[in-house]
Scaffold this motif. Structure first.
Motif, PDB file in Angstrom:
ATOM      1  N   LYS A 102       1.269  -1.027   0.177  1.00 10.99           N
ATOM      2  CA  LYS A 102       0.444   0.225   0.002  1.00 10.99           C
ATOM      3  C   LYS A 102       0.547   1.442  -0.468  1.00 10.99           C
ATOM      4  O   LYS A 102       1.672   1.124   0.731  1.00 10.99           O
ATOM      5  CB  LYS A 102      -1.209   0.274   0.948  1.00 10.99           C
ATOM      6  CG  LYS A 102      -2.126  -1.267   1.128  1.00 10.99           C
ATOM      7  CD  LYS A 102      -2.784  -0.900   2.531  1.00 10.99           C
ATOM      8  CE  LYS A 102      -3.454  -2.128   2.591  1.00 10.99           C
ATOM      9  NZ  LYS A 102      -4.596  -2.335   3.579  1.00 10.99           N
ATOM     10  N   LEU A 103       0.275   2.478  -0.611  1.00  9.81           N
ATOM     11  CA  LEU A 103       0.745   3.476  -0.630  1.00  9.81           C
ATOM     12  C   LEU A 103       0.982   4.103   0.596  1.00  9.81           C
ATOM     13  O   LEU A 103       0.412   4.549   1.023  1.00  9.81           O
ATOM     14  CB  LEU A 103       0.697   4.270  -2.096  1.00  9.81           C
ATOM     15  CG  LEU A 103       1.154   5.243  -1.414  1.00  9.81           C
ATOM     16  CD1 LEU A 103       2.327   5.482  -2.737  1.00  9.81           C
ATOM     17  CD2 LEU A 103       0.689   6.803  -2.526  1.00  9.81           C
ATOM     18  N   LYS A 104       2.364   4.407   0.971  1.00 12.67           N
ATOM     19  CA  LYS A 104       2.489   4.844   2.211  1.00 12.67           C
ATOM     20  C   LYS A 104       3.526   5.930   2.353  1.00 12.67           C
ATOM     21  O   LYS A 104       2.338   7.078   2.955  1.00 12.67           O
ATOM     22  CB  LYS A 104       3.945   4.965   3.172  1.00 12.67           C
ATOM     23  CG  LYS A 104       4.127   5.258   4.454  1.00 12.67           C
ATOM     24  CD  LYS A 104       5.552   4.680   5.092  1.00 12.67           C
ATOM     25  CE  LYS A 104       5.301   5.307   6.569  1.00 12.67           C
ATOM     26  NZ  LYS A 104       6.650   4.136   6.735  1.00 12.67           N
ATOM     27  N   GLN A 105       3.907   6.310   1.009  1.00 13.24           N
ATOM     28  CA  GLN A 105       3.872   8.421   0.634  1.00 13.24           C
ATOM     29  C   GLN A 105       4.600   8.619  -0.509  1.00 13.24           C
ATOM     30  O   GLN A 105       4.862   7.406  -1.165  1.00 13.24           O
ATOM     31  CB  GLN A 105       4.803   8.464   1.957  1.00 13.24           C
ATOM     32  CG  GLN A 105       5.235  10.182   1.495  1.00 13.24           C
ATOM     33  CD  GLN A 105       6.419  10.648   2.846  1.00 13.24           C
ATOM     34  OE1 GLN A 105       7.459   9.758   3.546  1.00 13.24           O
ATOM     35  NE2 GLN A 105       7.173  11.939   3.121  1.00 13.24           N
ATOM     36  N   ILE A 106       4.294   9.199  -1.528  1.00 13.04           N
ATOM     37  CA  ILE A 106       4.772   9.747  -2.416  1.00 13.04           C
ATOM     38  C   ILE A 106       6.230  11.085  -2.299  1.00 13.04           C
ATOM     39  O   ILE A 106       5.339  11.836  -1.632  1.00 13.04           O
ATOM     40  CB  ILE A 106       4.585   9.444  -4.023  1.00 13.04           C
ATOM     41  CG1 ILE A 106       4.957  10.116  -4.807  1.00 13.04           C
ATOM     42  CG2 ILE A 106       3.121  10.688  -3.523  1.00 13.04           C
ATOM     43  CD1 ILE A 106       4.920   9.535  -6.274  1.00 13.04           C
ATOM     44  N   GLU A 107       7.011  11.129  -2.759  1.00 14.87           N
ATOM     45  CA  GLU A 107       7.815  12.747  -2.429  1.00 14.87           C
ATOM     46  C   GLU A 107       8.287  12.762  -4.607  1.00 14.87           C
ATOM     47  O   GLU A 107       8.912  11.680  -4.411  1.00 14.87           O
ATOM     48  CB  GLU A 107       9.443  12.491  -2.155  1.00 14.87           C
ATOM     49  CG  GLU A 107       8.974  11.903   0.136  1.00 14.87           C
ATOM     50  CD  GLU A 107       9.684  12.033   0.488  1.00 14.87           C
ATOM     51  OE1 GLU A 107      10.901  12.504  -0.024  1.00 14.87           O
ATOM     52  OE2 GLU A 107       9.954  11.218   1.915  1.00 14.87           O
ATOM     53  N   MET A 108       8.884  13.744  -4.136  1.00  8.49           N
ATOM     54  CA  MET A 108       9.342  14.723  -5.562  1.00  8.49           C
ATOM     55  C   MET A 108      10.188  15.421  -5.219  1.00  8.49           C
ATOM     56  O   MET A 108      10.182  17.168  -4.332  1.00  8.49           O
ATOM     57  CB  MET A 108       8.343  15.020  -6.627  1.00  8.49           C
ATOM     58  CG  MET A 108       7.065  14.187  -7.084  1.00  8.49           C
ATOM     59  SD  MET A 108       7.422  13.128  -8.872  1.00  8.49           S
ATOM     60  CE  MET A 108       6.213  13.319  -9.076  1.00  8.49           C
ATOM     61  N   LEU A 109      11.302  15.652  -5.557  1.00  7.90           N
ATOM     62  CA  LEU A 109      13.048  15.732  -5.168  1.00  7.90           C
ATOM     63  C   LEU A 109      12.943  16.489  -6.601  1.00  7.90           C
ATOM     64  O   LEU A 109      13.572  15.572  -7.435  1.00  7.90           O
ATOM     65  CB  LEU A 109      14.004  14.992  -4.714  1.00  7.90           C
ATOM     66  CG  LEU A 109      13.210  14.381  -3.504  1.00  7.90           C
ATOM     67  CD1 LEU A 109      14.253  13.880  -2.843  1.00  7.90           C
ATOM     68  CD2 LEU A 109      12.994  15.488  -2.885  1.00  7.90           C
ATOM     69  N   ILE A 164       7.556  24.421  -9.256  1.00  9.93           N
ATOM     70  CA  ILE A 164       7.433  23.611  -8.274  1.00  9.93           C
ATOM     71  C   ILE A 164       6.369  23.678  -7.485  1.00  9.93           C
ATOM     72  O   ILE A 164       6.649  22.164  -6.696  1.00  9.93           O
ATOM     73  CB  ILE A 164       8.952  23.201  -7.412  1.00  9.93           C
ATOM     74  CG1 ILE A 164      10.084  23.643  -8.753  1.00  9.93           C
ATOM     75  CG2 ILE A 164       9.041  22.944  -6.232  1.00  9.93           C
ATOM     76  CD1 ILE A 164       9.757  21.664  -9.063  1.00  9.93           C
ATOM     77  N   ASP A 165       6.429  24.696  -7.264  1.00 14.82           N
ATOM     78  CA  ASP A 165       4.943  24.668  -6.090  1.00 14.82           C
ATOM     79  C   ASP A 165       3.546  23.922  -6.001  1.00 14.82           C
ATOM     80  O   ASP A 165       2.913  23.115  -5.600  1.00 14.82           O
ATOM     81  CB  ASP A 165       4.419  26.188  -6.002  1.00 14.82           C
ATOM     82  CG  ASP A 165       5.682  27.425  -5.212  1.00 14.82           C
ATOM     83  OD1 ASP A 165       6.289  26.541  -4.748  1.00 14.82           O
ATOM     84  OD2 ASP A 165       5.238  28.422  -5.450  1.00 14.82           O
ATOM     85  N   GLU A 166       3.467  23.830  -8.085  1.00 17.58           N
ATOM     86  CA  GLU A 166       2.424  23.032  -8.688  1.00 17.58           C
ATOM     87  C   GLU A 166       2.452  21.139  -8.158  1.00 17.58           C
ATOM     88  O   GLU A 166       1.744  20.663  -8.470  1.00 17.58           O
ATOM     89  CB  GLU A 166       1.861  23.494  -9.770  1.00 17.58           C
ATOM     90  CG  GLU A 166       1.544  24.393  -9.993  1.00 17.58           C
ATOM     91  CD  GLU A 166       0.786  24.841 -11.191  1.00 17.58           C
ATOM     92  OE1 GLU A 166       0.984  23.881 -12.337  1.00 17.58           O
ATOM     93  OE2 GLU A 166       0.199  25.161 -11.518  1.00 17.58           O
ATOM     94  N   VAL A 167       4.033  21.580  -8.038  1.00 21.64           N
ATOM     95  CA  VAL A 167       4.587  19.946  -8.116  1.00 21.64           C
ATOM     96  C   VAL A 167       4.157  19.700  -6.847  1.00 21.64           C
ATOM     97  O   VAL A 167       3.520  18.817  -6.214  1.00 21.64           O
ATOM     98  CB  VAL A 167       6.411  19.885  -8.517  1.00 21.64           C
ATOM     99  CG1 VAL A 167       6.702  18.143  -8.353  1.00 21.64           C
ATOM    100  CG2 VAL A 167       6.184  19.706 -10.291  1.00 21.64           C
TER     101      VAL A 167
END
Length: 329
Positions: A131-138, A169-172
């Protein structure tokens, strides 16, 4: 159990046939064992009567039967020492600290498929089990991002993305926050559907470049689910083997390699390295499957090598043992 000389004859025939893919006659065995042709012919006839050898046609030499291969694997085979070159190639993969262990497994199987001309399969846990715990965008330079997906089982996957210059980046970040808020605890194989019906309408209201961002996130999760379930390495390598030299066999094998339910049946249920020869496996009677379980941080999967029954058993077992030892370090 067979007698000592019968075992020597069987071992020599199996190893000669594995090496050359041609029926083995008595003369080549006589030279090695320094026995008369009549003696070796009698031994070969006895092994055939017992079901360990077969004739391909009346005037041919013998080839191992499934029973012969099984006896060889259980009683006569010894794991083959890896060459320095083989060990170096695999060491470079597992000693590369920039690779995740899942990537190291994939790359090591690429090397094994290249060495052996067999097909490798990696079966991870089903996506529904994660199950998805978290997604991050760097953010990186030149409009590049790294998307990092983390599951509740501790599995981490990353993917490089290139976004349009017009996307801030704010929209991301805003899109990432929405996804984390709505999709946490969603099974990975259901995320793409929820993106379409739950996330897309929401980001359409709050994010200007919502279509491009939706596509980017959709690709990330689809790629994760596909990679996590099944990976093939050298999928067509097995077709290079002389056993698969006619159109019907090739079509049948390709069809089976495309059948997800058959591939999922390859998943290992037993500990250690296990060998399934011909009719012993549920995949295809003309192949051998050697497979092994692995466990990464509590998440189980299967590594399998698919080749002809005339497989280099000793070499494949040694290579899988090496991979297993490095996974468990």
């Amino acid at each position: 159990m067979l007698g000592e000389r019968e075992e020597r004859v069987l071992r020599l025939i199996v190893e000669e046939y594995i090496k050359n893919a041609k029926p083995v006659g008595s003369s080549s065995i006589c030279e090695i064992l320094n026995c008369s042709s009549a003696t070796i012919r009698n031994e070969m006839a006895e092994l055939e009567d017992l079901g360990y050898l077969e004739k391909t046609h009346i005037s041919s030499g013998r080839i191992p039967s499934e029973k012969g291969y099984r006896y060889y694997v259980d009683n006569l085979m010894k794991p083959k020492n890896m060459t320095g070159e083989e060990m170096l190639k695999l060491q470079q993969v597992f000693h590369n600290s920039s690779l995740q262990i899942s990537d190291a497994i994939s790359k090591s199987l690429e090397i094994i498929s290249e060495m052996t001309n067999y097909t490798s399969v990696i079966l991870g846990s089903a996506s529904k089990e994660n199950k998805l715990k978290q997604i991050e965008m760097l953010p990186l330079e030149n409009n590049r991002l790294i998307a990092i997906v983390v599951t509740d089982k501790g599995h981490v996957e990353h993917k490089d993305l290139i976004i349009e210059e017009s996307i801030s980046i704010d929209e991301v970040k805003k899109t990432t926050e929405i996804i984390n808020k709505i999709l946490v605890n969603t099974p990975i194989d259901e995320v793409s559907e929820k993106l379409e019906f739950e996330i897309k309408p929401v980001i359409g209201k709050y994010v200007k470049q919502h279509e491009a961002l939706y596509n980017a996130f959709y690709n990330v999760f689809t790629d994760f689910a596909n990679r996590h379930n099944t990976q093939f390495v050298g999928k067509t390598n097995i077709l290079k083997q002389p056993e698969f030299d006619n159109v019907d066999k090739i079509k049948r094998l390709i069809s089976k390699l495309e059948d997800k339910s058959l591939i999922n049946n390859i998943k290992a249920n037993e500990e250690g390295i296990n060998i399934y020869i011909g009719s012993e496996n549920e995949f295809d009677e003309d192949v051998t499957i050697i497979k092994s379980k692995y466990n990464i941080d509590g998440e189980e999967g299967t590594i399998a090598i698919v080749g002809p029954k005339r497989m280099e058993y000793d070499k494949v077992v040694s290579l899988l043992e090496y991979i297993n030892s490095n996974i468990n370090e």
